[in-house]
Design an enzyme around this catalytic site. Structure first.
Site, PDB file in Angstrom:
ATOM      1  N   SER A 155       0.864  -1.236   0.133  1.00 15.88           N
ATOM      2  CA  SER A 155      -0.091   0.081  -0.101  1.00 15.88           C
ATOM      3  C   SER A 155       0.857   1.273  -0.037  1.00 15.88           C
ATOM      4  CB  SER A 155      -0.950   0.061   1.158  1.00 15.88           C
ATOM      5  OG  SER A 155       0.010   0.012   2.441  1.00 15.88           O
ATOM      6  N   SER A 156       2.116   1.128  -0.360  1.00  9.42           N
ATOM      7  CA  SER A 156       2.987   2.353  -0.484  1.00  9.42           C
ATOM      8  C   SER A 156       2.312   3.504  -1.330  1.00  9.42           C
ATOM      9  CB  SER A 156       4.382   2.029  -0.909  1.00  9.42           C
ATOM     10  OG  SER A 156       4.988   0.989   0.062  1.00  9.42           O
ATOM     11  N   GLY A 157       2.167   4.610  -0.930  1.00 17.45           N
ATOM     12  CA  GLY A 157       1.497   5.735  -1.794  1.00 17.45           C
ATOM     13  C   GLY A 157       0.232   5.776  -1.619  1.00 17.45           C
ATOM     14  N   LEU A 158      -0.791   5.075  -0.887  1.00 22.80           N
ATOM     15  CA  LEU A 158      -1.885   5.225  -0.605  1.00 22.80           C
ATOM     16  C   LEU A 158      -2.335   5.501   0.686  1.00 22.80           C
ATOM     17  CD1 LEU A 158      -2.763   1.582  -2.305  1.00 22.80           C
ATOM     18  CD2 LEU A 158      -3.194   3.815  -3.365  1.00 22.80           C
ATOM     19  N   SER A 161      -0.410   4.677   6.301  1.00 13.84           N
ATOM     20  CA  SER A 161      -0.514   5.198   7.425  1.00 13.84           C
ATOM     21  C   SER A 161      -1.423   5.895   8.308  1.00 13.84           C
ATOM     22  CB  SER A 161       1.068   6.017   7.581  1.00 13.84           C
ATOM     23  OG  SER A 161       0.732   7.400   6.739  1.00 13.84           O
ATOM     24  N   ALA A 162      -2.072   6.782   7.388  1.00 14.23           N
ATOM     25  CA  ALA A 162      -3.331   7.345   8.102  1.00 14.23           C
ATOM     26  C   ALA A 162      -4.336   6.499   8.089  1.00 14.23           C
ATOM     27  CB  ALA A 162      -3.562   8.422   6.917  1.00 14.23           C
ATOM     28  N   ALA A 163      -4.489   5.602   7.305  1.00 16.06           N
ATOM     29  CA  ALA A 163      -5.450   4.639   7.435  1.00 16.06           C
ATOM     30  C   ALA A 163      -5.238   3.844   8.629  1.00 16.06           C
ATOM     31  CB  ALA A 163      -5.762   3.713   6.217  1.00 16.06           C
ATOM     32  N   ASP A 205      -4.180  13.068   3.577  1.00 15.00           N
ATOM     33  CA  ASP A 205      -4.683  11.824   3.779  1.00 15.00           C
ATOM     34  C   ASP A 205      -5.638  11.434   4.857  1.00 15.00           C
ATOM     35  OD1 ASP A 205      -2.323  11.494   1.921  1.00 15.00           O
ATOM     36  OD2 ASP A 205      -0.950  11.243   3.628  1.00 15.00           O
TER      37      ASP A 205
END
Length: 436
Positions: A155-158, A161-163, A205
Site C-alpha cells: 500500500s505504499s503511496g496510498l 499510515s493514515a488509514a 490523507d
C-alpha cells in the site's frame, strides 16, 4: 452509511476478522466491531497540503480492517495479519513522541513479510493514544484487536499510515463511548504523524479517509479546513457519461517516509520559499507557508528565489490552479480534461517538486500510454510505492494487462518482487472510514 455499489469489505472478510478477535478475546464473534479504514488516492493537489493548499482526494475499495472488542480493563492487546508478535500496552500509560520510529508503515498491507519484522508495528496504536491524551482525553477502556490490510497489496503511496492511525482512533473512541467528529479526528491523526512520528506531512490523507463519500471527489482547503464533496452532475440523455475505474500499479519500491529525508526536506524548501517572498513583500511577520503568499507577491518577487525554491513554489501555485480546474471538470463529467490535469500534476511533481525514482517515472509513462487511460500520476509522496490512473471502465482490463507486460519488460527485478495478482489492480471508488 455504506455507499451503494461498494464491494469492500466483503461479508467473508468481516466474518474472518470477527472470528479471529473472538478467538483472541474468548467472546462471541457477533460482539466484535470492525473498523473499515480505506486507502486514498490524490488525483490533484499533490504536495501542497502541508503548505495550506487546496487538495482533492477520494478513497478506494481497499484498505485497513481492524476488528476489536473492549478489553474490560485498561489493557490493549493487538495482533497483525502482516507482522509477527503481539503488541501490549495500557491506555493509562502516558505516551510520549517517538521520532525514531523504524516502522515501515507503508508495508502494513504487504505480504513480503520480511521487511523489518523486528520493527515496532504497534507504534500507530500508541500514537493514537498519544493524540487522544494530548488533547485531555483520559481513556479507561483498552481493546483486544486484530488488524490487517488488503491482501497481497503493497500500500505504499496510498497512505496506509493514515488509514492505520484512523482505524486505531475509531476503535479507541468506540470502546470508550467517545463521540468525535471527523474534523477532530483529522487533527488527532495529524498529531500521530506530525508529533508522535515526526513526519511533516499535511492533512490531505486523513481528510480523505474521514470525509470521503462514495462517488464524490473530496475537496479541502488545508488552510481554512473547509471542505466540500463534489458529485458529478447528471448529464443530458443524449450525452452519455463515461464510467471510470481506478488502476493501481505497483512499482515494487518500498521504504517508509519516516526514513526518507527527501520528504521533510521538500517541506522545508517550500517554507523557505514562502519566507523569502514574504520578506521581500514586507510581510516577514507572517507564518512562512506558501498559502500565505499572495499570488501577485509571488509573481513580483519569484525572481529572488534560488533555483530549487523557485521550482517548489512553481509547483505549489500551478497545482492549486489545477485543483480548481479539476473540480469543474469532475463536476461536469469531463473525464478527459480531468485526466489531463492529473497527468500535468504528475509532471510537475517530477519536474518542479523533484520526487520520483526512475522506476516510478517509467511506470507512470507506461500508464500514460495504456489503452483508455484518461490520466496518470504517482500516488502519495512519489519516493516509493505506486502510480494511479483514471481509466475508461470499458478498457480497464486491457489497460491493466498492458501495464503489467510493459513494466515487467522494463523492470524485471522489481516486477518479480510484486505479487502477480496485485501488480496492477482495478479499483472502484470507496467510502469514508467507519465502524461496523
Amino acid at each position: 452509511m455504506r455507499g451503494i455499489g461498494l464491494s469492500w469489505p466483503t461479508e467473508a472478510e468481516i466474518h474472518e476478522i470477527r472470528n479471529k478477535v473472538s478467538e483472541m478475546a474468548g467472546t462471541n464473534a457477533e460482539e466484535v466491531r470492525v473498523v473499515v479504514s480505506p486507502y486514498r488516492i490524490c488525483p490533484l493537489g499533490a504536495h501542497i497540503d502541508h503548505q495550506g493548499g487546496t487538495v482533492s482526494a477520494m478513497t478506494i475499495d481497499k484498505g485497513i480492517l481492524l476488528g476489536f472488542i473492549p478489553s474490560g480493563d485498561t489493557q490493549v492487546v493487538l495482533q497483525s495479519a502482516q507482522f509477527k508478535g503481539e503488541v501490549r500496552f495500557r491506555v493509562d500509560e502516558i505516551q510520549r513522541p517517538n521520532h525514531t520510529v523504524k516502522e515501515n508503515y507503508s508495508n502494513h498491507a504487504s505480504e513480503s513479510g520480511k521487511v523489518e519484522e523486528e520493527c515496532s508495528w504497534g507504534n500507530y496504536a500508541r500514537g493514537a493514544l498519544y493524540a487522544l491524551q494530548s488533547r485531555g482525553n483520559n481513556l479507561s477502556q483498552g481493546i483486544i484487536g486484530y488488524i490487517c490490510g488488503s491482501k497481497s497489496l503493497d500500500s505504499s503511496g496510498l497512505s496506509s499510515s493514515a488509514a492505520v492511525g484512523v482505524a486505531y482512533l475509531l476503535a479507541f473512541e468506540c470502546a470508550n463511548s467517545m463521540e468525535v467528529s471527523p474534523v477532530d479526528n483529522i487533527e488527532y491523526d495529524r498529531l500521530i504523524e506530525n508529533e508522535y512520528l515526526g513526519l511533516r506531512n499535511g492533512i490531505l490523507d486523513q481528510s480523505a479517509i474521514l470525509l470521503s463519500s462514495y462517488g464524490c471527489l473530496t475537496c479541502m482547503n488545508c488552510k481554512t479546513k473547509e471542505y466540500k464533496l463534489i458529485q458529478q452532475q447528471k448529464l443530458q440523455e443524449n450525452h452519455k457519461k463515461k464510467s471510470y475505474k481506478i488502476l493501481l500499479a505497483l512499482s515494487g519500491l518500498k521504504g517508509a517516509l519516516t526514513n526518507n529525508p527527501g520528504y521533510n526536506h521538500r517541506v522545508a524548501e517550500c517554507q523557505e520559499a514562502a519566507r523569502v517572498i514574504l520578506f521581500a513583500s514586507g510581510k516577514a511577520e507572517v507564518e512562512p507557508l506558501l498559502c500565505n503568499v499572495e499570488e501577485e507577491d509571488y509573481e513580483a518577487h519569484k525572481s529572488k528565489l534560488e533555483a530549487n525554491l523557485a521550482k517548489r513554489a512553481e509547483h505549489y501555485f500551478s497545482e492549486n490552479k489545477r485543483v480548481i480546474e479539476g473540480l469543474e471538470a469532475w463536476k461536469s463529467g469531463d473525464l478527459e480534461k480531468f485526466g489531463k490535469l492529473i497527468s500535468n500534476s504528475g509532471l510537475s511533481s517530477i519536474q518542479n517538486y523533484e520526487c520520483g525514482s526512475e522506476p516510478l517515472i517509467q511506470l507512470n509513462a507506461i500508464l500514460q500510454g495504456a489503452p483508455g487511460v484518461f490520466g496518470a500520476r504517482f500516488s502519495g509522496a512519489g519516493f516509493r510505492g505506486c502510480c494511479i490512473a483514471l481509466v475508461d471502465a470499458n478498457h480497464a482490463e486491457e489497460a491493466a494487462s498492458y501495464v503489467r507486460k510493459q513494466y515487467q519488460n522494463l523492470q524485471p527485478q522489481l516486477a518479480s518482487q510484486i505479487n502477480k495478482n496485485a501488480a496492477v489492480s482495478i479499483c472502484e471508488a470507496g467510502d469514508c472510514a467507519h465502524v461496523i
